[in-house]
Design a protein around this motif. Structure first.
Motif, PDB file in Angstrom:
ATOM      1  N   SER A 248       0.842  -1.187   0.000  1.00 35.85           N
ATOM      2  CA  SER A 248       0.000   0.000   0.000  1.00 35.85           C
ATOM      3  C   SER A 248       0.877   1.237   0.000  1.00 35.85           C
ATOM      4  O   SER A 248       2.097   1.161   0.213  1.00 35.85           O
ATOM      5  CB  SER A 248      -0.922   0.022   1.221  1.00 35.85           C
ATOM      6  N   THR A 249       0.242   2.392  -0.218  1.00 38.38           N
ATOM      7  CA  THR A 249       0.985   3.650  -0.185  1.00 38.38           C
ATOM      8  C   THR A 249       1.568   3.899   1.203  1.00 38.38           C
ATOM      9  O   THR A 249       2.709   4.353   1.340  1.00 38.38           O
ATOM     10  CB  THR A 249       0.059   4.819  -0.579  1.00 38.38           C
ATOM     11  N   ALA A 250       0.773   3.592   2.241  1.00 40.26           N
ATOM     12  CA  ALA A 250       1.248   3.788   3.612  1.00 40.26           C
ATOM     13  C   ALA A 250       2.469   2.922   3.901  1.00 40.26           C
ATOM     14  O   ALA A 250       3.449   3.378   4.503  1.00 40.26           O
ATOM     15  CB  ALA A 250       0.131   3.481   4.606  1.00 40.26           C
ATOM     16  N   GLU A 251       2.411   1.664   3.458  1.00 42.19           N
ATOM     17  CA  GLU A 251       3.555   0.772   3.673  1.00 42.19           C
ATOM     18  C   GLU A 251       4.767   1.252   2.882  1.00 42.19           C
ATOM     19  O   GLU A 251       5.901   1.213   3.378  1.00 42.19           O
ATOM     20  CB  GLU A 251       3.196  -0.652   3.254  1.00 42.19           C
ATOM     21  N   GLY A 252       4.539   1.734   1.656  1.00 41.23           N
ATOM     22  CA  GLY A 252       5.638   2.267   0.854  1.00 41.23           C
ATOM     23  C   GLY A 252       6.277   3.467   1.514  1.00 41.23           C
ATOM     24  O   GLY A 252       7.509   3.616   1.505  1.00 41.23           O
ATOM     25  N   ALA A 253       5.453   4.355   2.110  1.00 40.14           N
ATOM     26  CA  ALA A 253       5.994   5.521   2.806  1.00 40.14           C
ATOM     27  C   ALA A 253       6.840   5.095   4.001  1.00 40.14           C
ATOM     28  O   ALA A 253       7.903   5.664   4.264  1.00 40.14           O
ATOM     29  CB  ALA A 253       4.857   6.429   3.255  1.00 40.14           C
ATOM     30  N   LEU A 254       6.363   4.079   4.726  1.00 41.54           N
ATOM     31  CA  LEU A 254       7.127   3.575   5.868  1.00 41.54           C
ATOM     32  C   LEU A 254       8.458   3.008   5.425  1.00 41.54           C
ATOM     33  O   LEU A 254       9.501   3.290   6.020  1.00 41.54           O
ATOM     34  CB  LEU A 254       6.312   2.505   6.602  1.00 41.54           C
ATOM     35  N   TRP A 255       8.441   2.203   4.361  1.00 46.40           N
ATOM     36  CA  TRP A 255       9.689   1.630   3.846  1.00 46.40           C
ATOM     37  C   TRP A 255      10.649   2.724   3.381  1.00 46.40           C
ATOM     38  O   TRP A 255      11.854   2.646   3.614  1.00 46.40           O
ATOM     39  CB  TRP A 255       9.384   0.684   2.686  1.00 46.40           C
ATOM     40  N   GLY A 256      10.090   3.748   2.724  1.00 47.63           N
ATOM     41  CA  GLY A 256      10.943   4.855   2.293  1.00 47.63           C
ATOM     42  C   GLY A 256      11.556   5.581   3.476  1.00 47.63           C
ATOM     43  O   GLY A 256      12.725   5.980   3.438  1.00 47.63           O
ATOM     44  N   GLY A 257      10.795   5.751   4.549  1.00 46.25           N
ATOM     45  CA  GLY A 257      11.324   6.394   5.750  1.00 46.25           C
ATOM     46  C   GLY A 257      12.443   5.580   6.384  1.00 46.25           C
ATOM     47  O   GLY A 257      13.436   6.139   6.871  1.00 46.25           O
ATOM     48  N   ILE A 258      12.295   4.262   6.376  1.00 44.58           N
ATOM     49  CA  ILE A 258      13.349   3.394   6.919  1.00 44.58           C
ATOM     50  C   ILE A 258      14.625   3.540   6.098  1.00 44.58           C
ATOM     51  O   ILE A 258      15.739   3.584   6.647  1.00 44.58           O
ATOM     52  CB  ILE A 258      12.873   1.932   6.932  1.00 44.58           C
ATOM     53  N   MET A 259      14.485   3.642   4.776  1.00 49.74           N
ATOM     54  CA  MET A 259      15.654   3.832   3.921  1.00 49.74           C
ATOM     55  C   MET A 259      16.369   5.144   4.240  1.00 49.74           C
ATOM     56  O   MET A 259      17.600   5.203   4.309  1.00 49.74           O
ATOM     57  CB  MET A 259      15.245   3.803   2.447  1.00 49.74           C
ATOM     58  N   MET A 260      15.596   6.216   4.462  1.00 50.98           N
ATOM     59  CA  MET A 260      16.196   7.504   4.806  1.00 50.98           C
ATOM     60  C   MET A 260      16.934   7.429   6.138  1.00 50.98           C
ATOM     61  O   MET A 260      18.053   7.951   6.284  1.00 50.98           O
ATOM     62  CB  MET A 260      15.117   8.583   4.859  1.00 50.98           C
ATOM     63  N   SER A 261      16.327   6.768   7.118  1.00 50.94           N
ATOM     64  CA  SER A 261      16.972   6.641   8.432  1.00 50.94           C
ATOM     65  C   SER A 261      18.225   5.778   8.343  1.00 50.94           C
ATOM     66  O   SER A 261      19.228   6.063   9.008  1.00 50.94           O
ATOM     67  CB  SER A 261      15.986   6.046   9.442  1.00 50.94           C
ATOM     68  N   ALA A 262      18.171   4.726   7.518  1.00 51.37           N
ATOM     69  CA  ALA A 262      19.339   3.858   7.361  1.00 51.37           C
ATOM     70  C   ALA A 262      20.508   4.619   6.737  1.00 51.37           C
ATOM     71  O   ALA A 262      21.665   4.458   7.143  1.00 51.37           O
ATOM     72  CB  ALA A 262      18.983   2.641   6.505  1.00 51.37           C
ATOM     73  N   TYR A 263      20.190   5.453   5.734  1.00 51.18           N
ATOM     74  CA  TYR A 263      21.217   6.289   5.111  1.00 51.18           C
ATOM     75  C   TYR A 263      21.853   7.212   6.140  1.00 51.18           C
ATOM     76  O   TYR A 263      23.081   7.334   6.230  1.00 51.18           O
ATOM     77  CB  TYR A 263      20.592   7.093   3.972  1.00 51.18           C
ATOM     78  N   ALA A 264      21.003   7.884   6.941  1.00 48.09           N
ATOM     79  CA  ALA A 264      21.515   8.826   7.940  1.00 48.09           C
ATOM     80  C   ALA A 264      22.326   8.112   9.014  1.00 48.09           C
ATOM     81  O   ALA A 264      23.355   8.620   9.468  1.00 48.09           O
ATOM     82  CB  ALA A 264      20.354   9.594   8.570  1.00 48.09           C
ATOM     83  N   ALA A 265      21.874   6.924   9.428  1.00 45.48           N
ATOM     84  CA  ALA A 265      22.602   6.172  10.445  1.00 45.48           C
ATOM     85  C   ALA A 265      23.978   5.747   9.936  1.00 45.48           C
ATOM     86  O   ALA A 265      24.979   5.815  10.669  1.00 45.48           O
ATOM     87  CB  ALA A 265      21.787   4.950  10.869  1.00 45.48           C
ATOM     88  N   ALA A 266      24.035   5.291   8.674  1.00 47.38           N
ATOM     89  CA  ALA A 266      25.324   4.908   8.094  1.00 47.38           C
ATOM     90  C   ALA A 266      26.255   6.106   7.996  1.00 47.38           C
ATOM     91  O   ALA A 266      27.464   6.002   8.255  1.00 47.38           O
ATOM     92  CB  ALA A 266      25.120   4.275   6.722  1.00 47.38           C
ATOM     93  N   MET A 267      25.691   7.259   7.642  1.00 45.16           N
ATOM     94  CA  MET A 267      26.495   8.479   7.585  1.00 45.16           C
ATOM     95  C   MET A 267      27.028   8.844   8.962  1.00 45.16           C
ATOM     96  O   MET A 267      28.187   9.242   9.119  1.00 45.16           O
ATOM     97  CB  MET A 267      25.654   9.620   7.024  1.00 45.16           C
TER      98      MET A 267
END
Length: 398
Positions: free
Chosen positions: A39-58
């Motif tokens: 769903s769109t909501a699930e896609g938004a959640l997955w996208g948010g996790i990707m952003m947080s993962a990028y920031a955490a790795a940085m």
């Protein structure tokens, strides 16, 4: 500062980096569908996790990358980072599952040397009094990249959903070739320091940076300001839809206008103000603009208010490069990479924490159970900047 070949390469590198980030925005919902979002909501959640993962790795790798550039020079680390980003874009273009996409974002965060080492390179070649304006040019390059990226991504997605990634990979690869031929090493051998086991600990690097005399105050200001300023990318779309019923086209148009204003301010106005007023007064002016802009958006209820406060908000974007310049001027040449890495890590912490906190405030004030005040997150941001204003004034006087 003259626009020499190396300086132009650095600006091109950062602009391409911003294009690579922004080029993905238009295809994110379709991309999440492609890898299995239900769903769109699930896609938004997955996208948010990707952003947080990028920031955490940085956050984890930023100080390490910066310290490596202090030890081995800026050029090899920067070229290696660009090669890694090229590989990352290829991985994301070929990804068929969400976990491969997530791995790609983690790799990109680990390769955050593009920004870290580029700013350290600028610190090497710019005189102390030129660093504020030079870092402003970096902001302008990012602004242009964020304008071009979504537009290019939207057009390229008409060819294929993965086309934006292949374009980003091609641009990054071309920039690698450009850098190999035109970029000289900026860090002299006598200004390098050894890389030890302690440099592998990001928390230790941050503590060492805070222990450097005079550096803690600029670092605190950078963190708090970045946290507050994240209210714009985090909530602009949701706030615009809630208050003005904007559609996607209008939101994108307003963001592009903001990117253009940032580029104009950073590349045109900032160098003139620093020559006329000095770095300190310009920083105070930018901080005041941040407070006015956020309060203005917090209480805005008409389109004319957006038009009035958007340029003021763009003025506030002079603050981060000037704060970075104050931090860079407090350390020697052998610690510029460390400082820029720590700044990147602190910005990454802000990028992880601010969206969670600010969206929580937004949700609290737009539900049907209490006071309705969709601009509350902007007011929170203004309060945070106001809280560090005395510290900013003190920095400017030392």
């Amino acid at each position: 500062m003259k626009l020499t070949g190396p300086f132009l390469f650095i600006l091109a590198t950062l602009m391409i980096d911003a294009i690579g980030i922004g080029i993905v925005f238009p295809i994110m919902p379709d991309l999440m569908d492609r890898v299995g979002a239900a769903s769109t909501a699930e896609g938004a959640l997955w996208g948010g996790i990707m952003m947080s993962a990028y920031a955490a790795a940085m956050f984890l790798c930023g100080p390490i990358i910066g310290s490596l550039s202090d030890a081995y020079g800026r050029k090899p680390i920067l070229i290696a980072a660009l090669l890694t980003l090229t590989l990352d874009y290829v991985i994301m273009a070929m990804a068929q599952t969400y976990w491969v996409l997530l791995l790609g974002r983690i790799i990109a965060g680990m390769a955050g040397a593009t920004y870290i080492t580029a700013t350290a390179y600028i610190s090497d070649i710019a005189k102390p009094e030129q660093r504020g304006a030079s870092f402003g040019m970096i902001g302008a390059a990012f602004g242009i990249g964020f304008v071009l990226g979504p537009a290019l991504g939207g057009m390229a997605s008409g060819l294929h959903i993965t086309a934006p990634f292949w374009i980003a990979a091609g641009l990054s690869a071309l920039n690698v070739a450009f850098g190999l031929f035109i970029l000289p090493e900026s860090l002299k051998p006598e200004n390098r320091r050894s890389f030890g086991r302690a440099d592998l600990n990001p928390f230790g690097s941050i503590l060492r940076a805070f222990a450097i005399p005079g550096l803690a105050a600029p670092l605190v200001c950078i963190f708090v300001f970045e946290f507050a300023n994240l209210v714009y990318p985090t909530l602009w779309a949701f706030w615009g839809r809630e208050v003005f019923a904007w559609d996607g086209f209008t939101i994108g148009l307003s963001l592009s206008a903001y990117g253009v204003l940032i580029a104009i301010v950073q590349a045109g106005l900032l160098p003139r103000l620093t020559r006329t007023l000095g770095d300190g007064r310009t920083l105070i002016l930018a901080s005041g603009a941040a407070i006015v802009g956020m309060v203005g958006f917090g209480f805005a209820g008409a389109i004319w208010a957006v038009a009035v406060f958007l340029p003021i908000a763009a003025l506030s974007d002079m603050a981060p490069p000037l704060m970075t310049a104050f931090a860079a001027n407090r350390v020697g040449d052998d610690q510029q990479g460390l400082v820029q890495g720590v700044i990147a890590s602190l910005s990454s912490v802000a990028a992880v924490a601010a969206p969670i906190a600010l969206t929580g405030v937004f949700e609290t004030f737009v539900d049907d159970q209490g006071i309705y005040f969709p601009g509350a997150p902007y007011v929170v941001g203004a309060v945070l900047v106001l809280a560090i204003l005395p510290l900013i004034i003190r920095i400017c006087r030392t």
